[in-house]
Design a protein around this motif. Sequence first.
Motif, mmCIF file in Angstrom:
data_model
loop_
_atom_site.group_PDB
_atom_site.id
_atom_site.type_symbol
_atom_site.label_atom_id
_atom_site.label_comp_id
_atom_site.label_asym_id
_atom_site.label_seq_id
_atom_site.Cartn_x
_atom_site.Cartn_y
_atom_site.Cartn_z
ATOM 1 N N LYS A 202 84.325 5.829 -18.355
ATOM 2 C CA LYS A 202 85.379 6.552 -19.073
ATOM 3 C C LYS A 202 84.871 7.010 -20.437
ATOM 4 O O LYS A 202 84.052 6.328 -21.052
ATOM 5 N N GLU B 241 100.064 1.570 -21.539
ATOM 6 C CA GLU B 241 99.789 1.771 -20.113
ATOM 7 C C GLU B 241 99.059 0.584 -19.511
ATOM 8 O O GLU B 241 98.112 0.072 -20.105
ATOM 9 N N GLU C 220 84.447 0.232 -16.895
ATOM 10 C CA GLU C 220 85.384 -0.746 -16.352
ATOM 11 C C GLU C 220 85.145 -0.881 -14.857
ATOM 12 O O GLU C 220 84.657 0.049 -14.217
ATOM 13 N N LYS C 221 85.524 -2.014 -14.318
ATOM 14 C CA LYS C 221 85.574 -2.157 -12.868
ATOM 15 C C LYS C 221 86.623 -1.159 -12.370
ATOM 16 O O LYS C 221 87.657 -0.987 -13.016
ATOM 17 N N GLU D 74 95.427 1.940 -21.699
ATOM 18 C CA GLU D 74 95.392 2.677 -22.956
ATOM 19 C C GLU D 74 96.776 2.749 -23.570
ATOM 20 O O GLU D 74 97.764 2.387 -22.931
ATOM 21 N N THR E 45 98.313 4.372 -6.897
ATOM 22 C CA THR E 45 97.725 5.580 -7.481
ATOM 23 C C THR E 45 96.942 6.439 -6.489
ATOM 24 O O THR E 45 96.597 7.573 -6.801
ATOM 25 N N ILE F 59 89.623 -0.305 -10.344
ATOM 26 C CA ILE F 59 90.685 -1.016 -9.618
ATOM 27 C C ILE F 59 91.309 -0.048 -8.630
ATOM 28 O O ILE F 59 91.989 0.900 -9.025
HETATM 29 C C1 MV4 Z 1 91.729 3.322 -14.014
HETATM 30 C C2 MV4 Z 1 92.026 3.258 -12.643
HETATM 31 C C3 MV4 Z 1 91.373 2.301 -11.894
HETATM 32 N N1 MV4 Z 1 90.478 1.492 -12.468
HETATM 33 N N2 MV4 Z 1 90.832 2.476 -14.546
HETATM 34 C C4 MV4 Z 1 94.090 7.332 -14.972
HETATM 35 C C5 MV4 Z 1 94.776 7.772 -16.205
HETATM 36 C C6 MV4 Z 1 94.257 6.922 -17.290
HETATM 37 N N3 MV4 Z 1 95.285 6.601 -18.219
HETATM 38 C C7 MV4 Z 1 93.702 5.726 -16.617
HETATM 39 N N4 MV4 Z 1 93.692 6.005 -15.214
HETATM 40 C C8 MV4 Z 1 93.195 5.114 -14.317
HETATM 41 N N5 MV4 Z 1 92.305 4.222 -14.823
HETATM 42 C C9 MV4 Z 1 90.228 1.572 -13.777
HETATM 43 N N6 MV4 Z 1 89.338 0.741 -14.326
HETATM 44 C C10 MV4 Z 1 92.969 4.132 -12.127
HETATM 45 C C11 MV4 Z 1 93.550 5.092 -12.961
HETATM 46 C C12 MV4 Z 1 94.558 5.942 -12.372
HETATM 47 C C13 MV4 Z 1 94.281 6.805 -11.285
HETATM 48 C C14 MV4 Z 1 93.010 6.929 -10.738
HETATM 49 C C15 MV4 Z 1 92.760 7.780 -9.661
HETATM 50 C C16 MV4 Z 1 93.808 8.553 -9.127
HETATM 51 C C17 MV4 Z 1 95.064 8.456 -9.659
HETATM 52 C C18 MV4 Z 1 95.316 7.589 -10.734
HETATM 53 C C19 MV4 Z 1 96.609 7.484 -11.246
HETATM 54 C C20 MV4 Z 1 96.860 6.644 -12.303
HETATM 55 C C21 MV4 Z 1 95.832 5.876 -12.854
#
Ligand code: MV4
Length: 449
Positions: free
Chosen positions: A158, A275, A200-201, A288, A438, A203
Amino acid sequence: MFSRILIANRGEIALRVIRACRELGIETVAVFSKADENARYLKYADDKVCIGPPPSEQSYLNIPSIISAAEVTDVEAIHPGYGFLSEASHFAEICESSNITFIGPSSKTLQLMGNKSQARKVAMENKVPVIPGSTSTITNQQEAVSIAHKIGFPVLIKASAGGGGRGMRIAHNDASLANALAMAQREAETAFKDSSLYIEKYIEHARHVEVQILADQHGTILHLGERDCSLQRRHQKLLEETPSPGITPRLRGELYTAALRMAKAVNYTNAGTVEFLVDRDGKFYFIEMNTRLQVEHPITEMVTGIDLVKEQIRIASGEPLKYRQKHVRFDGVAIECRIYAEDPDNGFRPHPGRISTYHVPGGRGVRVDSHAHQGYEIPPFYDSLISKLIVHQATRQEAIACLKGALEEYVIEGIKTTVPLHTKLLNHPNFLNADFNTTFVEGLLGREQ
Ligand code: MV4
């Protein structure tokens, strides 16, 4: 209280802020780009100022132009809405030094939480659980590889300056990690002029749950419940609901405690959102903090009866909150569909154009936050959100039925919209059973998207 404020935004949120000001007896100054000069909502402001040509960089992101509009019209405060300059610490700083109140948290807090890697560190220091990963930004590839081996693949790279899913890359092994790092670094440098990254791992199959915070300048910090925002497409939220249908009362309480601890740690004031991701084992992790009013704030307003925009303005003017946590009531279920001017049959490409026929739904428990109207020409320069359809009912089942009916009543002709996608979501058994995360929308759309 302020007597006049400027709204540094456009569209439905500019209209939303105008309405709140009207009810508070505050005069409004709307700003607009050349592309918005005929927008209907401008007629509802007391004054309006053109701040530049259509591109956002030259209008809604043009700080000198906005500050001079504020000075010419002699406003005491600026409401930034969401997007555009709402989380720009340098903009808040300029407002502060120009003696204009920025309606939001301090520029210091904006800066601190704007750096997502630093926000993660603040969480760790305050016993708020974070996803296994780096403790700060990564400095070289070897460090990234060693962290990835420690936490295990898949990992997510990220951008520290990112957020909202911008500049994220998944890596499943050493080879793809090297590639993901290079790509993410380049993207982050181009998009944010800051190439720093953290790891990050990843998830999978998590729910995206966020807690609404309200904090005044006198030490009162409240939470206004949570919203489930798992249903997104390419990091664009499609549907949000409160309360989150997938968490236990116990987990809910833990999320609130963690969110309040986070807000306290950064001396948070104004409205904000913490979040979290909730994994399939019911474990939760901070991801975040959003230091602004969010698009989906109306669902929280519906179940709490609290007007978040009015509270933002009261807080910024120095007023204390008039109630405590025990006074905040949560009543029923609220769901929002974000209706975008996009073509679902064509990769969700924005579909600007003229709305030839427009009929809005109504009835008990139906709210439409939109600046659209019959004959409205959607400009191609900005976000394609044209309406938020919000329903509030006693139970989730009733809310879904109400929302389906409202979507059927809604007539928007002349442009393509995401209404058919919302109908599809609302009829899906997994949505009805609250069995989603998600990855659901991607799975539903498959190659369509
Ligand atoms: C993640 C995640 C899985 N693992 N971080 C997306 C928006 C931002 N605020 C953070 N987000 C995510 N961070 C880790 N370590 C999953 C999301 C995520 C997401 C990822 C893929 C497709 C749709 C998503 C919807 C919400 C959050």
